[in-house]
Each structure stands twice: as structure tokens, then as C-alpha cells.
Write an enzyme that holds these catalytic residues in place. Sequence first.
Site, PDB file in Angstrom:
ATOM      1  N   ARG A   1       0.868  -1.187   0.000  1.00  0.00           N
ATOM      2  CA  ARG A   1       0.000   0.000   0.000  1.00  0.00           C
ATOM      3  C   ARG A   1       0.894   1.223   0.000  1.00  0.00           C
ATOM      4  O   ARG A   1       1.784   1.342   0.844  1.00  0.00           O
ATOM      5  CB  ARG A   1      -0.916   0.048   1.214  1.00  0.00           C
TER       6      ARG A   1
ATOM      7  N   HIS B   1      -7.449   0.720  -6.396  1.00  0.00           N
ATOM      8  CA  HIS B   1      -7.713   0.011  -5.136  1.00  0.00           C
ATOM      9  C   HIS B   1      -8.510  -1.260  -5.491  1.00  0.00           C
ATOM     10  O   HIS B   1      -9.699  -1.379  -5.176  1.00  0.00           O
ATOM     11  CB  HIS B   1      -8.492   0.920  -4.182  1.00  0.00           C
TER      12      HIS B   1
ATOM     13  N   GLN C   1     -10.583  -3.455  -2.956  1.00  0.00           N
ATOM     14  CA  GLN C   1     -11.809  -2.789  -2.494  1.00  0.00           C
ATOM     15  C   GLN C   1     -12.964  -3.089  -3.456  1.00  0.00           C
ATOM     16  O   GLN C   1     -14.071  -3.430  -3.025  1.00  0.00           O
ATOM     17  CB  GLN C   1     -11.575  -1.273  -2.408  1.00  0.00           C
TER      18      GLN C   1
ATOM     19  N   ASP D   1     -17.123   8.249  -1.485  1.00  0.00           N
ATOM     20  CA  ASP D   1     -15.805   8.139  -0.842  1.00  0.00           C
ATOM     21  C   ASP D   1     -15.438   9.537  -0.325  1.00  0.00           C
ATOM     22  O   ASP D   1     -16.051  10.533  -0.721  1.00  0.00           O
ATOM     23  CB  ASP D   1     -14.782   7.640  -1.894  1.00  0.00           C
TER      24      ASP D   1
ATOM     25  N   CYS E   1     -16.367   2.872   0.902  1.00  0.00           N
ATOM     26  CA  CYS E   1     -15.183   2.047   1.170  1.00  0.00           C
ATOM     27  C   CYS E   1     -14.667   2.220   2.599  1.00  0.00           C
ATOM     28  O   CYS E   1     -13.966   1.345   3.113  1.00  0.00           O
ATOM     29  CB  CYS E   1     -14.093   2.362   0.162  1.00  0.00           C
TER      30      CYS E   1
ATOM     31  N   ARG F   1     -13.993  -7.218   2.710  1.00  0.00           N
ATOM     32  CA  ARG F   1     -12.593  -7.006   2.330  1.00  0.00           C
ATOM     33  C   ARG F   1     -11.780  -8.256   2.670  1.00  0.00           C
ATOM     34  O   ARG F   1     -10.902  -8.675   1.929  1.00  0.00           O
ATOM     35  CB  ARG F   1     -11.997  -5.801   3.078  1.00  0.00           C
TER      36      ARG F   1
END
Length: 335
Positions: A108, A135, A138, A236, A277, A322
Site C-alpha cells: 500500500r 484500489h 476494495q 468516498d 469504502c 474485504r
Amino acid sequence: MGVSLSGRHFLKLLDYTTEEIEYLLALAADFKNAKRMGMPHKYLEGKNIVLLFEKTSTRTRCAFEVGAMDLGMGVTYLEPGSSQMGKKESIEDTARVLGRMYDGIEYRGFEQEKVECLAENAGVPVWNGLTTEFHPTQALADILTMREEFGDTKGLKLTFFGKHAGNVADSLMIICAKLGINYCSCGPIATGEGATSYDPEFLAECERIAAENGCTITVTDDVEEGARDADVIYTDVWVGMGQPAELWKSRIALMSPYRVTSEVMAMAKPTAIFMHCLPSFHDTNTTVGKEIAEQFGVTEMEVSDEVFESKQSRVFQEAENRMHTIKAVMYATLK
Ligand code: CP
């Protein structure tokens, strides 16, 4: 012929076919079921993975850690600033070192080219746990959540409210295009400070994929058009991880008309769900939330607290997913 992802990296969804994405989603659903039933699945005992984080995380880190432990693997977590990578050691060298010790590497951080560089040099599967551009884990969790709600997702409409483009939005656009889900991006079409827009080549590529799979991509600044007939309203944060705090002022001014409120949800289908998310600024119970409230007088940002806490909200189910989807990615690429 069956799908095999053994030895593959998971860097962005553009690299994966519809069939391969379907395979990962089915595997994730099986793992979720196994976990619910208390069935052990330590299929990767004896393997070890490393989690390389240059940015903070709750969900992604925990999903990789718990997923790996459920699969019987050992895990090393390298927190932001705690490894030599970038400062004293190049990404290439870091990749070659870690690849000799571990069976898989999660990254990440910042530019997509970094995770691509790790993948080129590690000799073991590398997984993207979020870069500036994408991402992908996600998006997998988001579709699993939609499938749990609606069953078949083909032909549904997902609308992303807020800023056009970004790692979550772009990954959602790709996965929707690949799976036949109509994707709508609803936010300010503006120029100047705080404004965002799609890379035309990326948008054209997603439109081409969507056409192949019988769905559409729409980019609009009209809230009613975005919400109308939507099955999923998604949003988001307005300022992403690693972006300068100075952006808040312009983003609040630009994005406030696109806050997901009960009025927006009422324009969507009666069966519509709300997704995010996370983390989310839906109240002032965070340091940043408090600071924004004091500085700009805004107590809710991308989503109202009412919607976040409503019966239509699936955000915590999405967060749990996730783990199941990341477990599927690790298992499929390491087995
Ligand atoms: N959604 C997400 O990536 O959460 P974290 O930043 O907590 O990992």
C-alpha cells in the site's frame, strides 16, 4: 478450461478477465461461508507473506492479516516508515530481498509504478493494497456485497457520488464494466482548484470494455440523473489519503452538492443500498471531522450521518467482505 491464477500478481483489475474476476468472487463467497460454518481452511500452511504499508490502514491491513492467518500463513507487517524501502534501498532491491523470504507481498502506498516495480522484481505474487491510481481489492469486496444483496448484478446501476476519478472510483468503473454493471460517475464537471476529471484514455478503455459486456459508463454533474434508478449509491472521502489538507476548502465548496443525503437516496430505487469504502466523515467524532467542523462549519461531508446509519447502509458488511475477497486473492495466487 478452469481458471488458474497461481503465481499471478493482483495489481489492477484491467489485468484480469471477467472470468477470472468471477472466479475470485465465487472463491470469496466460499471462504465467507467456510468461516461462518467454522470450517478450518489452513490451505497455505508453511507459507509467509509480508505487508508493506507506506500509508495507514485499518481494513486492508486487518483483512490481509486475518485472511492470511485463516489460511495458515505467517505474516509480517511493515508499518509506514519502518522499512528501508525508498530511503536507503530501492524498490527493486527491496523486492528482490522480500521475494527471497516471503511467498507473497502486499503493498500500500503511492504511485502504481511502485507496485508494478515490486511485481517485476519480487519473483513472488504481489498484491495492490491501494495506490494513488487503483484500489482493486476494495472493488472486489464491493461487488461481493452487491451480489449478497441483489444476487445477479448484471444490468444493475451503481452511481459513485463525489469526485470523478480516483483509486476507488476507477477500480469500481473497471469492475463494473467487466461484469456488465452500469456505472455512473456523478460529481462536479469543473476545472480549477480541487477539480478532478477522468483520463480520457482510461475512460475510453472502460467504455470499450463496458460495451463488450452490455453495460454503460455515464459521467454527469446532474444529481438527479445520477441517483435515478440507481441500485447502489456509493461515495468516498473528498480528500484522499496522501493528498494535501489544503484541498479541503476547495473540495468542500465543489463537492457539497454531491453529498449523499436522504434526499439523494429517495431519488434512487426503493431497494437501493448505500455503500462506502470507509473510513467516512459522516460526523465529527474524528480528529479530522472536528477540525473541518471548526474550520469550515461542515459537520457531515461525503455522506450524511442519517444515510450512513440508515437501514440502506451496507458499509460494515462491505468492510467485512474485504477480508473474504482478499483471502480469495491470496489463496488463488499462492496455491
Ligand atoms: N477502505 C480501505 O482501504 O480502508 P483502510 O484504509 O482502513 O485500509
